[in-house]
Design an enzyme around this catalytic site. Structure first.
Site: not given
Length: 527
Positions: A228, A296, A337
């Site tokens: 992670s 965004k 995309v």
């Protein structure tokens, strides 16, 4: 006499049955009477799936002539030919034409009730030969008409060739394509980091085969690493072991409604994941750190966009600190995309296949689109031009109205759109309403003064940021709110730290709402 009757019956009956079978097959016209079209005609003749009716071609010298026994027609006569010949499909055999020309052809076919399929470009045809298996449904690239730009080989190889390269989010849509492009540039080692075991297995297996086919035994070493990006010790361990030269940070939670319903995790992954990786990169001497960002992040109305803008601010701030002495930080911002997880195109195609309706959140919603390979190539080239703290913006072309895209997909499937003016159509479009945090229009620039770069489709934005000494304490305060999942405070602090962030909705975090509901129920029962 009896034998002659049996012979005639067998002979004529066979011909009759053969004629019936031939008539029962769907009739097709091939658009393009060139080499690819004739090869496709030969493939059709050898199969039993279709009945070839003739060719369509733009070359008027061919009109009225026969090609391999089939007549060549003027495409302008298609309205008459469809009912006259019984055509159900048009097969595009135009592998060498430009995307702009292909789009023009498709626009002429939209008005007719025929299903359109196509051959891929010449580069994707196996050995230059055409077979029925090469036919495919229209891709969104065919509907956009955007021409690719030849990549700059010097920029592509500058930070990759012969170097150790690390990609986070290597199993995702952008991360996996970055890896495919990187393998072609022959790095010494390619480190794949992803939290998803299955995604990591898939891309590792694919890249091993790709590297072998491209470079034989001299291909790069490819190392899959489960991790992670917000796990500080693990990321330091990885970078300390391999000392990568270049890091492409593509790991992020990017689905707007999902992050809106899980805001703390979105901030943790997108902001802290970037911070952890950037600090580890600086400490271990990574020379180039490239963040994959999103449109965004510009004047965001949702947690996902705000978290990505804050991730950009982290890198811009670190570029002003001592960390920039060893590491060049940059970020590349672009829109949607095609074919990525969550893309509308596969969803629309599945809905059309099932008979509809197509679900659309708003009639006027528009988006920028780019193919995944083009985006990955531009990210690599943009990162190679960075000098520190750069915000690169990719030229996405013209925005696309999603309603128009859905209508084209219906029409080019040989179906008709059902609406108030056409109640007998096949597929309807259902407006469901904007989802939490969703914007009608996306933007790529916060300021209006982008500068040119060495690449025609890459611009450089000039945007304000906070110095690291001012930003770092704010990040630590936000981190405390994330730790206890105090969603109202998280949203308030994001508004303070991300200029232009205007939340479009109230808190919709599932955990927060459930806890609020339990508290309300508990309060009623106590009374």
């Amino acid at each position: 006499a009896g034998g002659s009757r049996v012979l005639v019956h067998y002979w004529l009956g066979g011909l009759y049955r053969s004629a019936l079978q031939q008539q029962s097959r769907p009739g097709v016209l091939i658009y393009g009477a060139g080499s690819a079209g004739r090869q496709l005609a030969s493939a059709l003749a050898g199969g039993r799936e279709y009945r070839l009716l003739g060719f369509l071609d733009d070359d008027q010298r061919l009109w009225g002539n026969s090609m391999d026994g089939r007549r060549v027609y003027n495409p302008a006569e298609l309205g008459r030919l469809i009912p006259q010949l019984g055509a159900h499909e048009v097969l595009l055999a135009l592998p060498s034409v430009s995307r702009q020309r292909r789009l023009q052809v498709l626009d002429t076919l939209r008005d007719f009730a025929v299903h359109v399929r196509t051959l891929p470009g010449l580069a994707n045809l196996a050995s230059g030969r055409v077979s029925l298996s090469d036919l495919q449904e229209l891709e969104i690239e065919d509907l956009l008409g955007r021409e690719p730009v030849v990549p700059n080989g010097l920029l592509l190889n500058r930070n990759i060739f012969g170097k150790v390269v690390l990609v986070t989010g290597a199993g995702g849509s952008i991360g996996s394509e970055l890896c495919r492009q990187i393998v072609q540039c022959q790095p010494k080692v390619l480190l794949l980091v992803d939290i998803s075991e299955f995604a990591l297995y898939q891309i590792h297996h694919e890249l091993l085969k790709r590297g072998k086919s491209l470079h034989g035994d001299d291909g790069p070493e490819i190392v899959p690493l489960l991790a992670s990006v917000s796990h500080e010790e693990r990321m330091h361990e990885i970078m300390d072991t391999w000392n990568p030269h270049t890091l492409y940070h593509a790991a992020a939670y990017k689905h707007v409604p999902m992050v809106e319903h899980n805001p703390a995790e979105g901030v943790r992954n997108n902001v802290w994941g970037t911070w952890v990786c950037a600090e580890a990169a600086a400490r271990h001497g990574v020379q180039n750190f490239v963040l994959v960002s999103t449109d965004k992040a510009v004047r965001p109305t949702n947690i996902m966009g705000a978290s990505k803008r804050l991730a950009e601010l982290v890198l811009q701030g670190m570029a002003t600190s001592h960390a920039s002495e060893r590491t060049c930080f940059s970020m590349v911002r672009f829109g949607n995309v095609l074919g990525s997880s969550g893309s509308v195109v596969p969803l629309f195609r599945e809905q059309i296949k099932n008979g509809g309706p197509i679900t659309l959140t708003h009639l006027d919603i528009t988006r920028y689109f780019m193919t995944i390979p083009e985006a990955a190539l531009l990210v690599i080239q943009a990162g190679a031009m960075a000098v520190g703290g750069d915000v690169f913006v990719l030229d996405m072309g013209q925005p696309v109205r999603i309603y128009d895209l859905a209508r084209r997909m219906v029409e080019l499937s040989g179906l008709a759109l059902r609406d108030e003016l056409h109640p007998n159509g096949d597929i309807s479009i259902e407006i469901t309403g904007l989802r939490p945090g969703e914007k009608l229009y996306e933007e790529l620039l916060i300021s209006d003064n982008p500068g040119p770069t060495q690449h025609v489709r890459i611009m450089k934005a000039h945007e304000e940021c906070l110095p690291w000494l001012a930003l770092e304490p704010r990040l630590k305060a936000l981190q405390l709110a994330v730790t206890v999942n105090d969603v109202p405070v998280i949203k308030d602090m994001l508004q303070q730290q991300v200029p232009g962030y205007q939340p479009a909705d109230d808190v919709v975090d599932w955990v927060y709402l459930e806890q609020e509901n339990e508290g309300a129920v508990g309060g009623v029962s106590a009374q």
